[in-house]
Design a protein around this motif. Structure first.
Motif, PDB file in Angstrom:
ATOM      1  N   LEU A  26      24.498  -2.925  12.163  1.00  0.00           N
ATOM      2  CA  LEU A  26      23.956  -4.310  12.551  1.00  0.00           C
ATOM      3  C   LEU A  26      25.487  -5.623  12.474  1.00  0.00           C
ATOM      4  N   GLU A  27      24.508  -6.794  13.021  1.00  0.00           N
ATOM      5  CA  GLU A  27      25.693  -7.857  13.449  1.00  0.00           C
ATOM      6  C   GLU A  27      24.728  -9.052  13.135  1.00  0.00           C
ATOM      7  N   GLY A  28      25.570  -9.672  12.765  1.00  0.00           N
ATOM      8  CA  GLY A  28      25.326 -11.573  12.860  1.00  0.00           C
ATOM      9  C   GLY A  28      24.050 -11.830  11.194  1.00  0.00           C
ATOM     10  N   SER A  29      23.419 -12.556  11.481  1.00  0.00           N
ATOM     11  CA  SER A  29      22.934 -13.220  10.170  1.00  0.00           C
ATOM     12  C   SER A  29      21.660 -12.365  10.073  1.00  0.00           C
ATOM     13  N   LEU A  30      21.278 -11.567   9.010  1.00  0.00           N
ATOM     14  CA  LEU A  30      20.450 -10.504   8.546  1.00  0.00           C
ATOM     15  C   LEU A  30      20.177 -10.336   6.750  1.00  0.00           C
ATOM     16  N   THR A  31      19.135 -11.887   6.951  1.00  0.00           N
ATOM     17  CA  THR A  31      18.024 -12.066   5.698  1.00  0.00           C
ATOM     18  C   THR A  31      16.991 -11.872   6.141  1.00  0.00           C
ATOM     19  N   SER A  32      16.075 -11.434   4.930  1.00  0.00           N
ATOM     20  CA  SER A  32      15.052 -11.172   4.986  1.00  0.00           C
ATOM     21  C   SER A  32      14.166 -11.683   5.865  1.00  0.00           C
ATOM     22  N   GLY A  33      14.323 -12.728   6.686  1.00  0.00           N
ATOM     23  CA  GLY A  33      13.184 -13.486   7.480  1.00  0.00           C
ATOM     24  C   GLY A  33      13.687 -13.040   9.117  1.00  0.00           C
ATOM     25  N   GLU A  34      14.288 -11.912   9.027  1.00  0.00           N
ATOM     26  CA  GLU A  34      15.873 -11.841  10.890  1.00  0.00           C
ATOM     27  C   GLU A  34      15.592  -9.745  10.288  1.00  0.00           C
ATOM     28  N   LEU A  35      15.030  -9.110   9.411  1.00  0.00           N
ATOM     29  CA  LEU A  35      15.099  -8.491   9.746  1.00  0.00           C
ATOM     30  C   LEU A  35      14.216  -7.102  10.418  1.00  0.00           C
ATOM     31  N   ALA A  36      13.100  -7.834  11.303  1.00  0.00           N
ATOM     32  CA  ALA A  36      12.231  -6.698  11.641  1.00  0.00           C
ATOM     33  C   ALA A  36      13.058  -6.012  12.972  1.00  0.00           C
ATOM     34  N   PRO A  37      14.198  -6.478  13.555  1.00  0.00           N
ATOM     35  CA  PRO A  37      13.989  -5.308  14.729  1.00  0.00           C
ATOM     36  C   PRO A  37      15.184  -4.359  14.048  1.00  0.00           C
ATOM     37  N   VAL A  38      15.822  -4.926  13.087  1.00  0.00           N
ATOM     38  CA  VAL A  38      17.049  -4.093  12.847  1.00  0.00           C
ATOM     39  C   VAL A  38      15.905  -2.841  11.877  1.00  0.00           C
ATOM     40  N   HIS A  39      14.624  -3.316  11.026  1.00  0.00           N
ATOM     41  CA  HIS A  39      13.534  -2.050  10.549  1.00  0.00           C
ATOM     42  C   HIS A  39      13.652  -1.124  11.684  1.00  0.00           C
ATOM     43  N   ASP A  40      13.186  -1.507  12.930  1.00  0.00           N
ATOM     44  CA  ASP A  40      12.586  -0.770  13.807  1.00  0.00           C
ATOM     45  C   ASP A  40      14.036  -0.098  14.432  1.00  0.00           C
ATOM     46  N   GLU A  41      14.510  -0.898  14.566  1.00  0.00           N
ATOM     47  CA  GLU A  41      16.474   0.811  15.162  1.00  0.00           C
ATOM     48  C   GLU A  41      16.293   1.566  13.959  1.00  0.00           C
ATOM     49  N   LEU A  42      16.393   1.104  12.616  1.00  0.00           N
ATOM     50  CA  LEU A  42      16.980   2.100  11.829  1.00  0.00           C
ATOM     51  C   LEU A  42      15.699   3.314  11.881  1.00  0.00           C
ATOM     52  N   THR A  43      14.333   3.343  12.167  1.00  0.00           N
ATOM     53  CA  THR A  43      13.247   3.831  11.872  1.00  0.00           C
ATOM     54  C   THR A  43      13.152   4.604  13.102  1.00  0.00           C
ATOM     55  N   LYS A  44      13.905   3.977  14.166  1.00  0.00           N
ATOM     56  CA  LYS A  44      13.859   5.128  15.218  1.00  0.00           C
ATOM     57  C   LYS A  44      15.144   6.028  15.375  1.00  0.00           C
ATOM     58  N   ALA A  45      16.453   5.199  14.229  1.00  0.00           N
ATOM     59  CA  ALA A  45      17.479   6.593  14.434  1.00  0.00           C
ATOM     60  C   ALA A  45      17.326   7.528  13.914  1.00  0.00           C
ATOM     61  N   ILE A  46      16.954   6.979  12.544  1.00  0.00           N
ATOM     62  CA  ILE A  46      16.700   8.145  11.621  1.00  0.00           C
ATOM     63  C   ILE A  46      15.801   9.510  12.509  1.00  0.00           C
ATOM     64  N   GLU A  47      14.335   9.122  12.962  1.00  0.00           N
ATOM     65  CA  GLU A  47      13.606   9.919  13.421  1.00  0.00           C
ATOM     66  C   GLU A  47      14.029  10.950  14.449  1.00  0.00           C
ATOM     67  N   LYS A  48      15.902   9.894  15.816  1.00  0.00           N
ATOM     68  CA  LYS A  48      15.848  11.221  16.149  1.00  0.00           C
ATOM     69  C   LYS A  48      17.555  12.255  15.761  1.00  0.00           C
ATOM     70  N   ASN A  49      17.854  11.243  14.631  1.00  0.00           N
ATOM     71  CA  ASN A  49      19.097  11.597  14.644  1.00  0.00           C
ATOM     72  C   ASN A  49      19.082  12.528  13.185  1.00  0.00           C
ATOM     73  N   LYS A  50      19.959  13.592  12.745  1.00  0.00           N
ATOM     74  CA  LYS A  50      20.465  14.324  11.519  1.00  0.00           C
ATOM     75  C   LYS A  50      21.298  13.469  10.621  1.00  0.00           C
ATOM     76  N   THR A  51      21.847  12.188  11.487  1.00  0.00           N
ATOM     77  CA  THR A  51      23.024  11.553  10.291  1.00  0.00           C
ATOM     78  C   THR A  51      23.171  10.460  11.229  1.00  0.00           C
ATOM     79  N   VAL A  52      22.775   9.257  10.379  1.00  0.00           N
ATOM     80  CA  VAL A  52      23.089   7.874  10.994  1.00  0.00           C
ATOM     81  C   VAL A  52      23.760   6.764  10.053  1.00  0.00           C
ATOM     82  N   THR A  53      24.714   6.845  11.374  1.00  0.00           N
ATOM     83  CA  THR A  53      26.492   5.939  10.332  1.00  0.00           C
ATOM     84  C   THR A  53      25.810   4.318  10.824  1.00  0.00           C
TER      85      THR A  53
END
Lengths: 124, 679
Positions: A26-53
């Protein structure tokens, strides 16, 4: 009006399929209006992996939106028998939000719930 | 909602906050030490500081912070709100208004001067007794409070940031803050822009409840906040908006007060309602429970335009239906007519706004002017709830300011003179508004010395406006006051006396199709009444025909219609006068005026119209009848033609011009004078 710098939310996902451990940077400014890409990324990462760091070392601005997103990711992983952890204790902008919001207690006070997660003090 | 919309909405709310602050400061001047007013000022400053920072108006936020810090001394009881302090606070309020309107064009030197003046005013302000503001003084006993904060889902989108609130709670005492995360959904159902968090806070403090509640000023109206002392009874259900809370400003000397719920909206409204008679700016269109919405004024104008076009289309339909033998078409046309008229009335109602929005501004005007001229004047208002078209209200500000200025500067005697006349030392100026038929009457009354008829007459004669032997009623004579450059003032002040202003007043009121009446009793005061139409968008008109073209006259200006007999017509060639019951009324042949080359019809009519007491007849070929006229402004190309004030579209799609009565009457008078001079 003051303008915030453009969000740099393109997460850096290094998936090691053998161990099923993924890392999301996670990098840069991540305030509530800027979280959609991170949301997608996290969802995919948890789907694919057993452990996400999560690597939060490059977060420059945060608010409670990011905190609740990370808590949601942690709970989602936990429900699926997986785990989400931080690569290092939260610091900087993220730690400031966590302290002010009561997610992390001041030194000398009883620890807040999930404090171990934020300070990367969970037992492996 | 786009970022621009949100910013604009914030600007509007900031203006309302500043208006609340101004009204509370003016009230505070009358009742220094009143904790309600002090808290209103402080709350407005605090909210403005927080929300302007959130919306990127950093300079406003910083400035508000300085003023708030200074004013906190009044709130804490360590300083008294003196007249000097209030005057500086009002200047600060003006400065913030400018900052909001034009963030880049702020005069930094002026800003520094205000802050310096504020500091100096506080230094010289006497220390207030603690007992004067018991509401916010700290209690000796420490109490443990349980605070439950729940935010609506859209809080983050609206820019609400709970962290500063939690910070403020920490400043009040020892706070144990526990985030409530139970509502956070799993990732797939989570909307990152929504707020799912809440907080439970255990606060140990010696501060009273009001101080705790003060921290929640920055939360939106829909937030649910419960504050209860731990030794109180069970906390009530969490639907904060459902139950009426006790006021937050009520003194809470007992730390163990029973559990209360606090709803921000209700608190604010309750505070407002405590001064309903003092002309305080209302909460604008801010409704409770979502019962009202804020709409940009341009959208209302657009709506009115569309309704106007609909009225025109409907009248075309009516004409078609009237010529049709088809019963079903007639039936549908009638139904549409009914609906369109209802829609028109509803749309016109939407444009109506209470006049308190205008009157509220004059409290400050009277306050500043009376101080400037060194006369004590108090303002009273009535009928502030009277509604008027928003366009009319917008344009009434300047004329009313002129009238109030004149009244304070010239109308009121000084204190000694008032005492000699057996009057109260404090002069009284009252503003009132009321409906009368299709008009709204706005009256400005003062209890000053009244108009000096002899001096006005003398000055009018000197200037050749009135012949020495001319017999004039008071009403007629006072009309000279509205002539450009006319003044009886023996001295010119910075406020008035140059004869500039009253002519502007008259012109503005006449542009609004209104009238001004003056009544004055020597030694007792003057009453100026502005008579204004309810709306500017649609008028009742009288449609006439000249040649093939149709024209509309505003019905209110029409006095009567008479026939122009062939004899009168023949006799009047050269001298256009009509003898109407002994009065000679000049008349104009619209056919000649509009240079129509068709011969006149056999039975011509004269429509007698009046303006400012002057009458003129307009010769037309046919009086068609009354007509609901939707006024359309003329194009830039045609706007300069003085004879016409606008146009309308008729049922058959043709355009009819609306005659400018004022212009025609004035033209008729010049014709009359020219003829008199020629004979």
């Amino acid at each position: 009006m003051a303008k915030k710098s453009l969000p740099k939310v393109a997460a850096n996902n290094k998936t090691q399929s053998a161990t099923k451990t993924g890392q999301v940077r996670l990098e840069g400014s991540l305030t509530s209006g800027e979280l959609a890409p991170v949301h997608d990324e996290l969802t995919k990462a948890i789907e694919k992996n057993k452990t996400v760091t999560l690597d939060c070392s490059a977060v420059t601005a945060a608010d409670i939106g990011l905190v609740q997103l990370m808590l949601s990711a942690r709970q989602t992983a936990r429900d699926a028998g997986k785990s989400v952890t931080l690569s290092a204790p939260a610091y900087g902008a993220l730690l400031d939000v966590l302290t002010r919001g009561g997610f992390v207690s001041a030194p000398g006070c009883p620890p807040a719930i999930e404090q171990a997660f934020w300070l990367n003090q969970e037992d492996e | 909602m786009s970022g621009d919309d949100i910013t604009e909405e914030f600007r509007q709310e900031a203006q309302e906050l500043l208006a609340q602050m101004e009204a509370a400061l003016l009230d505070l001047e009358k009742t220094p030490g009143d904790s309600n007013h002090i808290n209103t000022v402080f709350r407005a400053l605090h909210t403005l500081k927080g929300s302007s920072g959130m919306f990127g108006f950093d300079d406003v936020s910083k400035f508000a912070h300085h003023v708030e810090t200074a004013f906190d001394k009044v709130r804490q009881g360590s300083a008294t709100a003196t007249a000097e302090l209030i005057a500086v606070a009002l200047r600060a309020q003006d400065h913030m208004r400018t900052q909001m309107k034009n963030p880049d064009g702020v005069d930094k030197a002026a800003e520094a001067a205000i802050l310096a003046a504020l500091e100096s005013a506080f230094d010289s302000a006497p220390q207030a007794a603690q007992t004067e503001v018991p509401v916010l003084s700290a209690c000796d006993v420490e109490t443990v409070w349980t605070i439950r904060i729940r935010l609506p889902r859209d809080s983050l989108v609206k820019g609400v940031n709970p962290l500063p609130i939690l910070d403020e709670l920490r400043t009040l005492g020892q706070a144990r803050i526990t985030p409530v995360t139970a509502d956070i959904p799993e990732l797939k159902s989570l909307d990152p822009s929504c707020c799912y968090l809440g907080w439970d806070v255990e606060l140990t403090t010696s501060q009273p409840r009001s101080a705790i509640e003060g921290a929640f000023i920055l939360l939106g109206d829909e937030a649910s906040v419960e504050v209860a002392s731990q030794n109180a009874a069970d906390v009530q259900p969490s639907d904060a908006t459902a139950s009426k809370p006790e006021t937050a400003d009520e003194p809470q000397q007992q730390p163990s007060a029973p559990a209360q719920q606090v709803d921000q909206t209700q608190n604010q409204e309750q505070n407002q309602s405590q001064q309903p008679q003092q002309g305080q700016q209302p909460q604008g269109q801010r409704g409770k429970g979502g019962s009202s919405i804020r709409v940009p004024a341009e959208r209302l104008d657009d709506l009115m335009d569309r309704v106007g076009e609909l009225v025109i289309a409907q009248s075309r339909l009516r004409q078609i239906a009237a010529n049709s033998a088809e019963q079903q078409v007639k039936s549908v046309a009638e139904e549409i007519e009914r609906l369109v008229l209802e829609l028109r009335d509803t749309s016109m109602c939407i444009r109506m706004v209470p006049i308190v929005q205008l009157f509220g501004r004059f409290r400050r005007v009277v306050h500043d002017l009376s101080r400037d001229v060194g006369k004590q004047v108090e303002l009273s208002m009535s009928g502030e709830e009277t509604e008027l078209d928003k366009t009319v209200i917008e344009q009434l500000n300047d004329p009313l300011v002129h009238l109030i200025r004149n009244s304070i500067d010239h109308g009121f005697e000084d204190a000694e003179e008032r005492a000699r006349a057996g009057k109260r030392e404090i002069g009284r100026i009252s503003l009132s508004a009321r409906h009368a038929g299709t008009e709204v009457l706005i009256t400005i009354t003062d209890d000053g010395r009244g108009l000096n008829r002899d001096r006005i007459r003398k000055r009018a004669e000197e200037r050749g406006l009135v012949a020495p032997d001319e017999v004039l009623s008071d009403t007629e004579l006072y009309q000279v006051l509205f002539l450009p450059g006319f003044s009886t003032a023996q001295s010119v002040t910075s406020l008035s006396g140059r004869g500039v202003g009253m002519d502007v007043v008259k012109r503005t009121i006449e542009t609004l199709r209104g009238k001004i009446d003056i009544a004055s009793t020597p030694g007792q005061g003057t009453e100026i009444t502005l008579r204004l139409p309810l709306t500017l968008a649609i008028i009742d008109g009288l449609m006439v025909r000249v040649g093939k073209a149709r024209y509309v006259l505003p019905l209110e200006a029409v006095e009567e219609c008479v026939e122009l007999s062939a004899e009168d017509d023949a006799r009047s060639r050269g001298r256009c006068f009509l003898n109407i019951r002994g009065d000679l009324v000049p008349f104009l042949r619209l056919r000649d005026l509009f240079a129509l080359n068709l011969p006149p019809e056999r039975f011509q009519k004269v429509v007698v119209v009046s303006w400012s007491g002057q009458k003129v007849g307009l010769v037309v070929d046919q009086v068609i009848g009354d007509h609901q006229t939707v006024i359309k402004s003329l194009s830039k190309l045609h706007r300069g033609i003085g004879m016409f004030s606008g146009a309308t579209i008729l049922g058959d799609g043709a355009v009819a011009l609306i005659l400018d009565i004022q212009h025609l009457v004035e033209y008729g008078e010049t014709q009359e004078e020219r003829l008199k001079a020629a004979s």
